[in-house]
Scaffold this motif. Structure first.
Motif, mmCIF file in Angstrom:
data_model
loop_
_atom_site.group_PDB
_atom_site.id
_atom_site.type_symbol
_atom_site.label_atom_id
_atom_site.label_comp_id
_atom_site.label_asym_id
_atom_site.label_seq_id
_atom_site.Cartn_x
_atom_site.Cartn_y
_atom_site.Cartn_z
ATOM 1 N N ALA A 234 0.861 -1.190 0.010
ATOM 2 C CA ALA A 234 0.069 -0.076 -0.149
ATOM 3 C C ALA A 234 0.941 1.278 -0.086
ATOM 4 O O ALA A 234 0.510 2.211 -0.579
ATOM 5 C CB ALA A 234 -1.043 -0.134 1.263
ATOM 6 N N ALA A 235 1.958 1.111 0.713
ATOM 7 C CA ALA A 235 2.667 2.559 1.033
ATOM 8 C C ALA A 235 3.546 2.846 -0.403
ATOM 9 O O ALA A 235 3.727 4.104 -0.834
ATOM 10 C CB ALA A 235 3.765 2.545 2.012
ATOM 11 N N ASP A 236 3.923 1.760 -1.207
ATOM 12 C CA ASP A 236 4.645 1.949 -2.306
ATOM 13 C C ASP A 236 3.600 2.386 -3.764
ATOM 14 O O ASP A 236 4.027 3.118 -4.253
ATOM 15 C CB ASP A 236 5.191 0.547 -2.802
ATOM 16 N N LEU A 237 2.377 1.786 -3.579
ATOM 17 C CA LEU A 237 1.368 2.118 -4.571
ATOM 18 C C LEU A 237 1.035 3.812 -4.283
ATOM 19 O O LEU A 237 0.383 4.185 -5.120
ATOM 20 C CB LEU A 237 -0.097 1.507 -4.202
ATOM 21 N N ALA A 238 1.138 4.125 -2.923
ATOM 22 C CA ALA A 238 0.713 5.701 -2.757
ATOM 23 C C ALA A 238 1.742 6.758 -3.113
ATOM 24 O O ALA A 238 1.611 7.946 -3.233
ATOM 25 C CB ALA A 238 0.448 5.828 -1.341
ATOM 26 N N ARG A 239 3.133 6.245 -3.577
ATOM 27 C CA ARG A 239 4.232 6.895 -3.889
ATOM 28 C C ARG A 239 4.181 7.995 -5.118
ATOM 29 O O ARG A 239 4.553 8.998 -5.085
ATOM 30 C CB ARG A 239 5.526 6.217 -4.033
ATOM 31 N N LEU A 240 3.392 7.415 -6.130
ATOM 32 C CA LEU A 240 3.534 8.330 -7.286
ATOM 33 C C LEU A 240 1.980 8.406 -7.833
ATOM 34 O O LEU A 240 1.063 7.453 -7.519
ATOM 35 C CB LEU A 240 4.066 7.369 -8.551
ATOM 36 N N PRO A 241 2.036 9.688 -8.239
ATOM 37 C CA PRO A 241 0.367 9.907 -8.415
ATOM 38 C C PRO A 241 -0.458 9.209 -9.247
ATOM 39 O O PRO A 241 -1.502 8.663 -9.029
ATOM 40 C CB PRO A 241 0.519 11.488 -9.024
ATOM 41 N N GLU A 242 0.213 8.609 -10.561
ATOM 42 C CA GLU A 242 -0.515 7.781 -11.475
ATOM 43 C C GLU A 242 -0.605 6.354 -10.826
ATOM 44 O O GLU A 242 -1.765 5.747 -11.127
ATOM 45 C CB GLU A 242 0.065 7.738 -12.581
ATOM 46 N N ASN A 448 8.218 -10.955 -13.032
ATOM 47 C CA ASN A 448 9.717 -10.992 -12.516
ATOM 48 C C ASN A 448 9.887 -10.038 -11.343
ATOM 49 O O ASN A 448 11.242 -9.501 -11.019
ATOM 50 C CB ASN A 448 10.650 -11.109 -13.544
ATOM 51 N N ALA A 449 9.103 -9.676 -10.565
ATOM 52 C CA ALA A 449 9.054 -8.616 -9.488
ATOM 53 C C ALA A 449 8.099 -9.181 -8.429
ATOM 54 O O ALA A 449 7.227 -9.928 -8.602
ATOM 55 C CB ALA A 449 8.950 -7.339 -9.816
ATOM 56 N N VAL A 450 8.282 -8.746 -7.147
ATOM 57 C CA VAL A 450 7.389 -9.106 -6.096
ATOM 58 C C VAL A 450 6.275 -7.979 -6.309
ATOM 59 O O VAL A 450 6.375 -6.793 -5.757
ATOM 60 C CB VAL A 450 8.046 -9.057 -4.744
ATOM 61 N N LEU A 451 5.170 -8.335 -6.622
ATOM 62 C CA LEU A 451 3.959 -7.618 -6.612
ATOM 63 C C LEU A 451 3.896 -6.110 -6.844
ATOM 64 O O LEU A 451 4.136 -5.490 -6.096
ATOM 65 C CB LEU A 451 3.233 -7.818 -5.356
ATOM 66 N N TRP A 452 3.955 -5.790 -8.303
ATOM 67 C CA TRP A 452 4.342 -4.684 -8.846
ATOM 68 C C TRP A 452 5.696 -4.266 -8.621
ATOM 69 O O TRP A 452 6.131 -3.162 -9.507
ATOM 70 C CB TRP A 452 3.376 -3.655 -8.134
ATOM 71 N N GLY A 453 6.544 -4.502 -7.725
ATOM 72 C CA GLY A 453 8.043 -4.003 -7.546
ATOM 73 C C GLY A 453 7.866 -2.868 -6.604
ATOM 74 O O GLY A 453 6.691 -2.338 -6.712
ATOM 75 N N LYS A 454 9.010 -2.598 -6.007
ATOM 76 C CA LYS A 454 9.243 -1.736 -5.080
ATOM 77 C C LYS A 454 9.026 -0.333 -5.519
ATOM 78 O O LYS A 454 8.248 0.559 -4.867
ATOM 79 C CB LYS A 454 10.693 -1.734 -4.561
ATOM 80 N N THR A 455 9.320 0.183 -6.918
ATOM 81 C CA THR A 455 9.372 1.384 -7.427
ATOM 82 C C THR A 455 7.887 1.626 -7.920
ATOM 83 O O THR A 455 7.453 2.659 -7.670
ATOM 84 C CB THR A 455 10.137 1.526 -8.547
ATOM 85 N N ALA A 456 7.038 0.374 -8.363
ATOM 86 C CA ALA A 456 5.637 0.762 -8.551
ATOM 87 C C ALA A 456 5.098 1.791 -9.512
ATOM 88 O O ALA A 456 4.606 2.277 -9.185
ATOM 89 C CB ALA A 456 4.796 0.646 -7.249
ATOM 90 N N ILE A 457 5.825 1.678 -10.659
ATOM 91 C CA ILE A 457 5.653 2.640 -11.720
ATOM 92 C C ILE A 457 4.331 1.962 -12.453
ATOM 93 O O ILE A 457 4.345 0.921 -13.052
ATOM 94 C CB ILE A 457 6.935 2.890 -12.650
ATOM 95 N N VAL A 458 3.472 3.008 -12.931
ATOM 96 C CA VAL A 458 2.196 2.621 -13.574
ATOM 97 C C VAL A 458 2.069 3.527 -14.882
ATOM 98 O O VAL A 458 2.102 4.621 -14.554
ATOM 99 C CB VAL A 458 1.098 2.436 -13.063
ATOM 100 N N VAL A 459 2.090 3.270 -15.872
ATOM 101 C CA VAL A 459 1.747 4.078 -17.139
ATOM 102 C C VAL A 459 0.693 3.790 -18.009
ATOM 103 O O VAL A 459 0.711 2.560 -18.450
ATOM 104 C CB VAL A 459 2.927 4.099 -18.290
ATOM 105 N N ASP A 460 -0.501 4.504 -18.102
ATOM 106 C CA ASP A 460 -1.887 4.135 -18.705
ATOM 107 C C ASP A 460 -2.238 2.822 -18.480
ATOM 108 O O ASP A 460 -2.569 2.163 -19.196
ATOM 109 C CB ASP A 460 -1.405 4.323 -20.136
ATOM 110 N N GLY A 461 -2.175 2.488 -17.196
ATOM 111 C CA GLY A 461 -2.780 1.151 -16.524
ATOM 112 C C GLY A 461 -1.758 0.086 -16.548
ATOM 113 O O GLY A 461 -2.079 -0.959 -16.027
ATOM 114 N N ILE A 462 -0.682 0.206 -17.340
ATOM 115 C CA ILE A 462 0.419 -0.937 -17.261
ATOM 116 C C ILE A 462 1.509 -0.809 -16.393
ATOM 117 O O ILE A 462 2.003 0.407 -16.222
ATOM 118 C CB ILE A 462 1.085 -0.976 -18.861
ATOM 119 N N THR A 463 1.929 -1.825 -15.806
ATOM 120 C CA THR A 463 2.695 -1.861 -14.571
ATOM 121 C C THR A 463 4.187 -2.080 -15.177
ATOM 122 O O THR A 463 4.364 -2.848 -16.064
ATOM 123 C CB THR A 463 2.420 -2.841 -13.641
#
Length: 613
Positions: A234-242, A448-463
């Motif tokens: 949850a904390a990682d998913l909150a880091r970036l606005p998108e 090949n990462a643990v659930l989205w990955g620590k950086t958790a970048i999403v671009v137009d819905g694609i992780t």
């Protein structure tokens, strides 16, 4: 049979569809085959439409089943086609619909894999992840392989110092240790889907996207297991606005069991790829946005990295395993195929099969654990591994019986690392599809990462995951922009020159699970579901301080005297812990080459499904 690649020219989807729909009539005296032929012919003559509205009752039924975890393998039988998956039975049903409407095994496999990503919110698998394919084409009686795995980044000049890592000694550390755009690699999943469809697909390109677009727009309910994805991230998913806008609720809270996740941005991106092709992601509008997002977090990926990406078509790696069995799998630069064959050779060299089954004999279990321990050598530089085994450690050498004999002697003498602790007192998904003509598609794909990955970048819905965060050493051995070896293990088994089984594996313990599944079928005569339901051992746990290994098994499945009799320390893992407890997942479909009868089996510890027609 040793297939070649004399002609790898692309075959258009229209030409493939026309050829299949206009010929290949079954022999007289095969009424069931004639019925299948007529059904396929009717489907070919109708305009295909894979929209879930066409199969609404099954869509709702399979969507409800998404919330239920299995305790035994899903099984399905048929003669006209079958699909099986490790996760997300609804995706398998979408693949079956592709078969029912005149598609072939490639159409089914790609429809399924596309929907799997949408049904998991791109957490364990991604449209910008990796894909490996082994395909048997019944019309030419040949096996083809495709590698759409990671490319390293052209501008990454110091890979040994890419930030991040995994700390396996703590639950939080398993989710990653550091945020950085440098942990992203160029994933070939969508490029691979396009290449496979262009070469072998039969249905129109846009059709295979309809089920995944539907679920992205309409949403899917969050299960208790999937709720856990958000709990740890949850904390990682909150880091970036998108990312926050995509995967957290309006109030910023994570999704919980019973909520419905809708992904409108993803639906729009998938619709664009369906209309414009994979170039939309590899050099087109999405590529520009992805490169910008990665660079904003310190990454070095550019649009040129994506535009330069190409899949690798190659001959299969083939191993004669004796008693009429031949294994066809992905060749290097894929690493899993070599490791899979090496393990089967070690099983013979160790005398494992003379001890009985590892669920009944502590001697057999001990030998099986030692065989799979050899996979630790894959993490060493090849020159160091060669010095430890006292000989050649190239891929060509590792698939030979002589290498297995030599390596087994070294294992028995004792490797200088990764030894078993003495017993004390008392990411990814799989698809296999077979159609009524006998075409077989086996694929593995992963973020090949643990659930989205620590950086958790999403671009137009694609992780975009962080697979470079724990592969710095492997990346440093390669030229920038080259293909990174992946451990995926996917293949087709032949018996007496005829294809009889397609399989794929995933999970951190995929090597161990594949090793056991193949032996269960080849040497112990099990059906695919028996092979899956027979108790398995997982990837061992390693003490970060001492390197000592503790083997892990599913709780309550092995006789205690067998576990104790190994003399090795062990841990029992229960279903809710299995995903992060070293579990491997293996799914397969058997085909009787004489009758065409199919038997498909899915995984036995989650919401998988096998479907057939």
């Amino acid at each position: 049979m040793a297939p070649s690649v004399r002609d790898l020219r692309p075959v258009s989807a229209a030409a493939s569809r026309s050829a299949s729909c206009s010929g290949g009539r079954p022999a007289r005296g095969r009424p069931v085959a004639w019925i299948a032929f007529l059904l396929v012919l009717a489907a070919c003559q109708a305009e295909p439409d894979l929209s879930p509205e066409r199969w609404a009752a099954d869509y709702e039924r399979f969507m409800e089943a998404q919330l239920v975890d299995r305790t035994e393998a899903g099984v399905a039988t048929g003669e006209n086609g079958a699909v099986t998956v490790a996760y997300n039975g609804l995706a398998a049903r979408a693949g079956l619909e592709a078969l029912k409407q005149g598609g072939n095994a490639i159409d089914a496999a790609m429809t399924t894999s596309l929907m799997q990503v949408a049904l998991t919110a791109g957490a364990p698998i991604s449209y910008f992840g990796i894909l490996s394919l082994v395909y048997y084409d019944a019309g030419t009686d040949r096996v083809y392989t495709m590698n759409a795995e990671w490319n390293t980044v052209l501008g990454e000049s110091d890979p040994a110092n890419i930030p991040g890592g995994l700390d396996l000694s703590s639950p939080d550390g398993m989710y990653g240790t550091e945020v950085s755009g440098r942990t992203a690699l160029v994933g070939g999943f969508m490029k691979g889907v396009g290449a496979a469809h262009e070469r072998f697909g039969r249905l129109p390109w846009a059709e295979i996207f309809k089920p995944s677009i539907h679920v992205a727009e309409r949403g899917f309910p969050i299960s208790k297991k999937v709720e856990g994805y958000w709990e740890g991230r949850a904390a990682d998913l909150a880091r970036l606005p998108e990312t926050k806008a995509t995967f957290l609720k309006e109030d910023g809270s994570p999704y919980v069991e019973g909520d419905v996740l809708r992904q409108p941005a993803l639906a729009a991106t998938l619709r664009a790829v369906a209309e414009q092709g994979t170039g939309y992601m590899y050099g087109g509008p999405w590529a520009g946005k992805a490169a910008a997002a990665i660079q904003a977090d310190g990454g070095r990926m550019t649009v040129e990295d994506l535009a330069a990406y190409e899949v690798i078509w190659d001959e299969p790696l083939v191993a004669d395993l004796g008693d009429g069995w031949e294994l066809y799998t992905n060749p290097p630069p894929n690493a899993g195929g070599v490791a899979m064959i090496e393990a089967q050779r070690l099983a013979a060299a160790s005398g494992l099969l003379e001890e009985g089954h590892w669920t009944e004999s502590p001697e057999a279990l001990r030998a099986a654990l030692d065989v799979t321990r050899a996979s630790l050598l894959d993490f060493l530089p090849p020159e160091l591994a060669a010095s430890l085994v006292g000989g050649d450690f190239t891929p060509a050498a590792r698939v030979t019986p002589d290498h297995a004999d030599r390596l087994w002697n070294v294992i028995q003498t004792g490797l200088p690392f990764g030894n078993w602790a003495p017993r004390g007192p008392g990411h990814s998904d799989d698809v296999v599809a077979i159609d009524g003509e006998g075409n077989i598609a086996a694929i593995t794909h992963s973020i090949n990462a643990v659930l989205w990955g620590k950086t958790a970048i999403v671009v137009d819905g694609i992780t975009i995951g962080d697979p470079a965060s724990f592969q710095q050493t492997q990346i440093a051995r390669l030229e920038p922009g080259s293909r990174l070896p992946a451990p995926t293990q996917t293949g087709i088994l032949f018996r007496d020159g005829r294809p009889v089984l397609g399989f794929a594996s995933m999970g951190s313990g995929l090597h161990h699970r594949t090793f056991q599944g193949l032996l269960n079928v080849m040497r112990f005569g099990m059906t695919v579901d028996e092979a899956i339901d027979t108790p398995d051992f997982f990837m061992p746990n390693s003490d970060p301080a001492t390197g000592a290994l503790t083997f892990r098994v599913p709780g309550g499945k092995f006789p205690r005297e067998v576990l104790d009799g190994t003399g090795y320390a062990y841990e029992e893992i229960f279903p809710m812990e299995a995903r992060f407890g070293g579990e491997g997942l293996w799914v397969a479909i058997q085909r009787d080459p004489d009758t065409g009868a199919l038997r498909a089996a899915s995984h036995n510890r989650n919401n998988s499904a096998a479907v057939a027609w």
